[in-house]
Scaffold this active site. Sequence first.
Site, PDB file in Angstrom:
ATOM      1  N   ASP A 144       0.849  -1.173   0.000  1.00 42.53           N
ATOM      2  CA  ASP A 144       0.000   0.000   0.000  1.00 42.53           C
ATOM      3  C   ASP A 144       0.896   1.238   0.000  1.00 42.53           C
ATOM      4  OD1 ASP A 144      -2.234   1.702   0.446  1.00 42.53           O
ATOM      5  OD2 ASP A 144      -3.211   0.088   1.580  1.00 42.53           O
ATOM      6  N   ASP A 199      -2.947   4.554  -2.682  1.00 43.08           N
ATOM      7  CA  ASP A 199      -4.007   5.175  -1.884  1.00 43.08           C
ATOM      8  C   ASP A 199      -4.475   6.490  -2.527  1.00 43.08           C
ATOM      9  OD1 ASP A 199      -5.402   5.046   0.750  1.00 43.08           O
ATOM     10  OD2 ASP A 199      -4.355   6.935   1.130  1.00 43.08           O
ATOM     11  N   GLU A 248      -6.626   3.510  -5.947  1.00 42.77           N
ATOM     12  CA  GLU A 248      -7.884   3.790  -5.251  1.00 42.77           C
ATOM     13  C   GLU A 248      -8.384   5.157  -5.714  1.00 42.77           C
ATOM     14  OE1 GLU A 248      -9.659   4.115  -0.731  1.00 42.77           O
ATOM     15  OE2 GLU A 248      -7.855   5.185  -1.302  1.00 42.77           O
ATOM     16  N   HIS A 295     -11.061  -2.424   4.257  1.00 39.03           N
ATOM     17  CA  HIS A 295     -10.837  -1.968   5.634  1.00 39.03           C
ATOM     18  C   HIS A 295     -11.544  -0.647   5.944  1.00 39.03           C
ATOM     19  CE1 HIS A 295      -8.213   0.224   3.047  1.00 39.03           C
ATOM     20  NE2 HIS A 295      -7.962   1.080   4.021  1.00 39.03           N
ATOM     21  N   ASP A 296     -12.216  -0.057   4.938  1.00 39.37           N
ATOM     22  CA  ASP A 296     -12.933   1.211   5.158  1.00 39.37           C
ATOM     23  C   ASP A 296     -14.446   1.016   5.182  1.00 39.37           C
ATOM     24  OD1 ASP A 296     -10.585   2.749   5.165  1.00 39.37           O
ATOM     25  OD2 ASP A 296     -10.657   3.062   2.997  1.00 39.37           O
TER      26      ASP A 296
HETATM   27  O1  TEU Z   1      -9.353   5.935   1.882  1.00 36.18           O
HETATM   28  C1  TEU Z   1      -9.823   6.865   0.958  1.00 36.18           C
HETATM   29  C2  TEU Z   1     -11.109   7.493   1.177  1.00 36.18           C
HETATM   30  O2  TEU Z   1     -11.543   8.277   0.349  1.00 36.18           O
HETATM   31  C3  TEU Z   1     -11.803   7.308   2.447  1.00 36.18           C
HETATM   32  O3  TEU Z   1     -12.379   8.543   2.753  1.00 36.18           O
HETATM   33  C4  TEU Z   1     -12.863   6.309   2.390  1.00 36.18           C
HETATM   34  O4  TEU Z   1     -13.808   6.616   1.391  1.00 36.18           O
HETATM   35  C5  TEU Z   1     -13.491   6.369   3.747  1.00 36.18           C
HETATM   36  O5  TEU Z   1     -12.553   5.861   4.634  1.00 36.18           O
HETATM   37  C6  TEU Z   1     -14.738   5.588   3.858  1.00 36.18           C
HETATM   38  O6  TEU Z   1     -15.399   6.110   4.965  1.00 36.18           O
HETATM   39  C7  TEU Z   1      -7.975   5.681   1.917  1.00 36.18           C
HETATM   40  C8  TEU Z   1      -7.684   4.526   2.848  1.00 36.18           C
HETATM   41  O7  TEU Z   1      -8.262   3.364   2.333  1.00 36.18           O
HETATM   42  C9  TEU Z   1      -8.181   4.886   4.218  1.00 36.18           C
HETATM   43  O8  TEU Z   1      -8.031   3.824   5.130  1.00 36.18           O
HETATM   44  C10 TEU Z   1      -7.377   6.082   4.671  1.00 36.18           C
HETATM   45  O9  TEU Z   1      -7.870   6.520   5.918  1.00 36.18           O
HETATM   46  C11 TEU Z   1      -7.443   7.228   3.662  1.00 36.18           C
HETATM   47  O10 TEU Z   1      -7.236   6.812   2.336  1.00 36.18           O
HETATM   48  C12 TEU Z   1      -6.380   8.239   3.960  1.00 36.18           C
HETATM   49  O11 TEU Z   1      -5.127   7.720   3.666  1.00 36.18           O
END
Ligand code: TEU
Length: 543
Positions: free
Chosen positions: A96, A191, A243, A317-318
């Site tokens: 990542d 990311d 992403e 994970h989000d």
């Molecule tokens: O997430 C990107 C993102 O746009 C997030 O706002 C996501 O849509 C949100 O977490 C959902 O509620 C990436 C990573 O996957 C995330 O874990 C990080 O916190 C974020 O970038 C910042 O690096």
Amino acid sequence: MSFDKRQVVYQIYPKSFKDTTGNGIGDLRGIIEKLPYLAELGVDVIWLNPFYPSPQRDNGYDVSDYQAVNPLFGTMADFEELSRQAKDYGIEIMLDMVLNHCSTDHEWFQKALAGDRFYQEFFILRDEPTNWQSKFGGNAWAPFGTTGKYYLHLFDKTQADLNWRNPHVREELFKVVNFWRSKGVKGFRFDVINLIGKDEVLKDNADFDGKPEYTDRPVNHTYLQMLNKATFGQDEDGITVGEMSFTDIPNCVQYSNPSSHELDMVFNFHHLKVDYDNGQKWTRKPFDFIELKKLFHTWGEGMSQGSGWNALFWNNHDQPRALNRFIDVEKFRNEGATMLAASIHLSRGTPYIYMGEEIGMLDPDYDSMADYTDVESLNAYQELLASGKPQDEAFAIIKAKSRDNSRTPMQWDSSRNAGFSKAVPWLKVGKTYAEINVEKEKTGKIFPFYQKLIRLRKTLPIIAEGTYRAAYQESDRVYAFERLHGSDRLLVVNNFFAQEVTIKLSAAYQDGEILLSNYAKQPLDKELTLKPYQTLAILAKKP
Ligand code: TEU
């Protein structure tokens, strides 16, 4: 550079996968220990969420050193060992890369703050903030020390956006990717990589429901081409995924069409917003099936026609667990989990499995706000209260939407802490671990179904390579598509509801063969009745 379309990626959240040191936090040695499990499942690539030194304000997405291993997770020697052993199992590692922003603890930011002009140019500093909102709540600008200036942070205020316009920044970030390439890494997940190309002059967002001013800017494509050329584009094989936040099809076609030399594939999130009320995450609403179908069809066909490539996923994970969002899990966890799996694994794109999905893990069902740790959830809770929501309503929203839902420890067995750790885990284990765990599920319905899906993709070119065409578009119950390849055609029908539904079957498919179903095989006739959450794939010849 080309990637193998038969591959399936498995995402590991290292913090929650397996703890071998007894500190309640998963580690790299834990992943080594579980390689035989991953090989048994049959996955080809493992994507590891960030394990670099970080104050962990955003669980590692706040990187303070890009070229080292956080002692919480182990050592560089552990990483090298993992990489070696994974290769022996035929598994590649995908790292990542968080290149849009770094932690304010990073030495670049610290030097900038101390007055170093060279490093001040690494960040996005302005005299006047714009009206941009941080994705984690509040304004996206914070005072830069006592200089009177502000620095941009699209995420937490400890995650400062990097200034990609500065060639020195790009050079440093390309070095990071090359550092890991020199360790044999061939997979990279970038990311929020469609946010790196900010305009020179930053303007207020005109309309908060529209596309934010810092997303998918034309220069973003230029930066990706530079990144590609300077780093992974030099590898014979490998796999890259970006992403993409708040993106659209034309941009995603360009990011992932091989002729643009940017990335192999893209994640987008539109299909995971169909249970947002008015586009807002911190709300509760049953999912809108018609909208979900429409999104899958327009993206499936749009990417297919433009020769772009999607990363296909229900969980990460989000996101809260898809089973809790789309399925009546009380009655149909097995059927729902297998249907959701088939609906993406048989589609066009590269499927991603998020740890625990292959055993049908659920949201943890926490009882109190004290169980949550995620910065986004904690901020959102405060904002919900401030907006006048009563505590129980605010809690119900956090419970349904928190990112912690998917970050709970992997459920290995029914022993204490689900076999994840001997110590108290950093995040509480989900309530159902005694029934839902790897030990039990290996001989259950879901795990073997995933194994089968992974095998099918490797044996049938139509799954890996076929084009995508929408089917049964008028149905308000069934999401279906066809894959076309040479003289073969494959129909995949998915009943997204807990009630039976009957559909008509065309002559070509009546003569076809059932490739896969999550129910006992049934005769193919003019009319086909699908059971609750049934998925059915029929292989036929073109008429
Ligand atoms: O997430 C990107 C993102 O746009 C997030 O706002 C996501 O849509 C949100 O977490 C959902 O509620 C990436 C990573 O996957 C995330 O874990 C990080 O916190 C974020 O970038 C910042 O690096």
